[in-house]
Design an enzyme around this catalytic site. Sequence first.
Site, PDB file in Angstrom:
ATOM      1  CE  LYS A 297      -4.182  -1.958   1.938  1.00 56.96           C
ATOM      2  NZ  LYS A 297      -5.244  -1.914   2.920  1.00 56.96           N
ATOM      3  N   GLY A 357      -4.445  -0.406  17.901  1.00 58.05           N
ATOM      4  CA  GLY A 357      -3.503  -0.654  16.807  1.00 58.05           C
ATOM      5  C   GLY A 357      -3.017   0.655  16.215  1.00 58.05           C
ATOM      6  CG  LEU A 383       3.101   4.174  24.466  1.00 55.52           C
ATOM      7  CD1 LEU A 383       1.585   4.042  24.493  1.00 55.52           C
ATOM      8  CD2 LEU A 383       3.616   4.579  25.836  1.00 55.52           C
ATOM      9  CE  LYS A 385       5.284  -0.415  14.885  1.00 54.35           C
ATOM     10  NZ  LYS A 385       4.638  -1.569  14.287  1.00 54.35           N
ATOM     11  CE1 TYR A 446     -10.633  -9.183   5.159  1.00 52.01           C
ATOM     12  CE2 TYR A 446     -11.732 -11.192   4.482  1.00 52.01           C
ATOM     13  CZ  TYR A 446     -10.687 -10.313   4.369  1.00 52.01           C
ATOM     14  OH  TYR A 446      -9.693 -10.550   3.457  1.00 52.01           O
ATOM     15  N   GLY A 467     -15.883  -6.537  10.036  1.00 55.69           N
ATOM     16  CA  GLY A 467     -14.930  -6.209   8.974  1.00 55.69           C
ATOM     17  C   GLY A 467     -15.474  -6.444   7.581  1.00 55.69           C
TER      18      GLY A 467
HETATM   19  P1  ATR Z   1      -2.136  -3.376   9.001  1.00 45.65           P
HETATM   20  O1  ATR Z   1      -1.742  -2.663   7.746  1.00 45.65           O
HETATM   21  O2  ATR Z   1      -3.083  -4.525   8.746  1.00 45.65           O
HETATM   22  O3  ATR Z   1      -2.625  -2.459  10.054  1.00 45.65           O
HETATM   23  P2  ATR Z   1       0.440  -3.485  10.262  1.00 45.65           P
HETATM   24  O4  ATR Z   1       0.780  -2.169   9.692  1.00 45.65           O
HETATM   25  O5  ATR Z   1       1.483  -4.561  10.260  1.00 45.65           O
HETATM   26  O6  ATR Z   1      -0.823  -4.112   9.550  1.00 45.65           O
HETATM   27  O7  ATR Z   1      -0.066  -3.253  11.774  1.00 45.65           O
HETATM   28  C1  ATR Z   1      -0.424  -4.275  12.601  1.00 45.65           C
HETATM   29  C2  ATR Z   1      -0.996  -3.713  13.900  1.00 45.65           C
HETATM   30  O8  ATR Z   1      -1.483  -4.806  14.666  1.00 45.65           O
HETATM   31  C3  ATR Z   1       0.041  -3.009  14.749  1.00 45.65           C
HETATM   32  O9  ATR Z   1      -0.583  -2.011  15.494  1.00 45.65           O
HETATM   33  C4  ATR Z   1       0.515  -4.154  15.671  1.00 45.65           C
HETATM   34  O10 ATR Z   1       1.078  -3.729  16.875  1.00 45.65           O
HETATM   35  P3  ATR Z   1       2.636  -3.331  16.976  1.00 45.65           P
HETATM   36  O11 ATR Z   1       2.738  -1.942  16.432  1.00 45.65           O
HETATM   37  O12 ATR Z   1       2.956  -3.423  18.417  1.00 45.65           O
HETATM   38  O13 ATR Z   1       3.377  -4.330  16.139  1.00 45.65           O
HETATM   39  C5  ATR Z   1      -0.789  -4.834  15.938  1.00 45.65           C
HETATM   40  N1  ATR Z   1      -0.605  -6.225  16.362  1.00 45.65           N
HETATM   41  C6  ATR Z   1      -0.264  -7.267  15.565  1.00 45.65           C
HETATM   42  N2  ATR Z   1      -0.217  -8.391  16.300  1.00 45.65           N
HETATM   43  C7  ATR Z   1      -0.541  -8.048  17.582  1.00 45.65           C
HETATM   44  C8  ATR Z   1      -0.682  -8.769  18.805  1.00 45.65           C
HETATM   45  N3  ATR Z   1      -0.482 -10.078  18.850  1.00 45.65           N
HETATM   46  N4  ATR Z   1      -1.040  -8.087  19.894  1.00 45.65           N
HETATM   47  C9  ATR Z   1      -1.259  -6.771  19.852  1.00 45.65           C
HETATM   48  N5  ATR Z   1      -1.140  -6.024  18.731  1.00 45.65           N
HETATM   49  C10 ATR Z   1      -0.794  -6.660  17.618  1.00 45.65           C
END
Ligand code: ATR
Length: 495
Positions: A297, A357, A383, A385, A446, A467
């Site tokens: 993306k 997230g 945090l 992020k 989803y 979703g």
């Molecule tokens: P997307 O484009 O689908 O949002 P991404 O950019 O990889 O995918 O983001 C994934 C999000 O899911 C992030 O906020 C990630 O948290 P981190 O920033 O700490 O990595 C969160 N995430 C993924 N797996 C997780 C988990 N097991 N527990 C909590 N948060 C999770």
Amino acid sequence: MICLTTTETTLTSALKQVERNKPYIDMVELRLDLLEEGELVSAQIFPRLCALPTIATFRRVCDGGKSLLSDKVRMTKLHDIVLQGDFSYVDIEEDVKKSDLKIKGEEDSPRLDFEAELKLKGIKIIRSFHDMEKVPANLFSLITKQAKKGDIPKIAVTPNTIVDVVTLFRINEELKDIKEKIIIGMGDYGVCTRILYKRVGSMLSFASEDEIAPGQLSAKSLKLLYRADQVNSRTNVYGIIGNPVLHTSSPKIHNPGFDAIHYNAIYVPFLVDKVRTFFKLAELIKIHGFSVTVPHKRDVLPYLGKITREVQQIGACNTVTRIQGMWKGTNTDYYGFLAPIEKFINDGEIKSALIIGAGGAARAVVWALKNHHVKVTIANRTLSKAKLLASETMSNYIELENIKSLEATTDLIVQTTIVGMSPNEDADLLENFEFAKSCYVYDLVYKPEYTKLLKRAQEKGCNIVNGSAMLLEQGKLQFEAFSGYHYPHWVKINL
Ligand code: ATR
């Protein structure tokens, strides 16, 4: 033509398999190597019973088949079956030696020339070449060599990158004088070549009965979902790029939509490793537009001539269309997310939101809400992020462990991570969070349609949004960008 490859071990079950697939196929490949030994004596009757043009194939183990026989014995068996039956084609591997095609006749009679006998009977020879690992460098000369002999060249090779896929699509342009040829791209990268087989210049595409693994194509989906056999020189090609991409539901939105409005167009999944090369492919086969999914993306941005304000803000694009020779990027995730809840924002029911997230999906969500004057707080496992996204969007952030403090004051909770997604359906990031009865809970996951989080919210009497609502909305907006028409409301989408 769509050709069903039989996978059964008896002739009776193979015939039943053909019957089940008859509405979707034009011809059949009878795989003799998969049949039980005892079935071979009757195999010659198969073409007459199935009443479709049939290819006789006796595939060796090294080419992905089951036969361990020597070439001499295998060719003798193939000879005896094919010359007694009404087969239209016979598949002979291109490296089978001339001497193995001289079949020993009855005692004292001279050896029979299998190829000459086939020609005499009007049975066409498919000369096949397989590479289960790669696309070989001498691909074009291999095809030309077989075609010169008057046989139908068949190459089944394995693309490992989008560059290999470009090579396969170039065959049509470079070797267009060879009218009858079969080109197959195997493996995940090859899926787009098997759907767009006509654009590769292949006279047919092979399909099986079932899609056992993602990326395998059933005859039913080639015919009904993709309408692959209807592709012609005027068909507009659309698609989705991603890695992985073959699990995507988007073809199930776009292809039935195109069909319903009688738009001569097809929507195909493209597994893409390098976005740069995909744009070359897009020029080569004149792709009209495409969806973009994880992880591309952001990667597409440098190739876009024009972007919308949302793409600029979010820093991500999920829809690319060709406008006056230029690629234009939009972001329908933004509007797709908003669509199911916009009314409640405008009515003043949703004034504050907690976003779980801080990844790519969260960016679109936060910007959409901020632009609609909703007060946003971001919580994320990492945090830093959350902090970064909050400062960029002028939002608040909070530790994931502290979100309970927002229980009473949050109108909308949006779960944007993959937590709770199949197969980890028991996971719930907000396990200890008590929902207020009047709040809205929106989970971008989803699959499953209703996550544990959503089920819990529903039990509390909250308003829930799943979703698939967003997936459908963003897909319908893409459809508009692609076709210029609203999505036909009478289409029932089965994701
Ligand atoms: P997307 O484009 O689908 O949002 P991404 O950019 O990889 O995918 O983001 C994934 C999000 O899911 C992030 O906020 C990630 O948290 P981190 O920033 O700490 O990595 C969160 N995430 C993924 N797996 C997780 C988990 N097991 N527990 C909590 N948060 C999770």
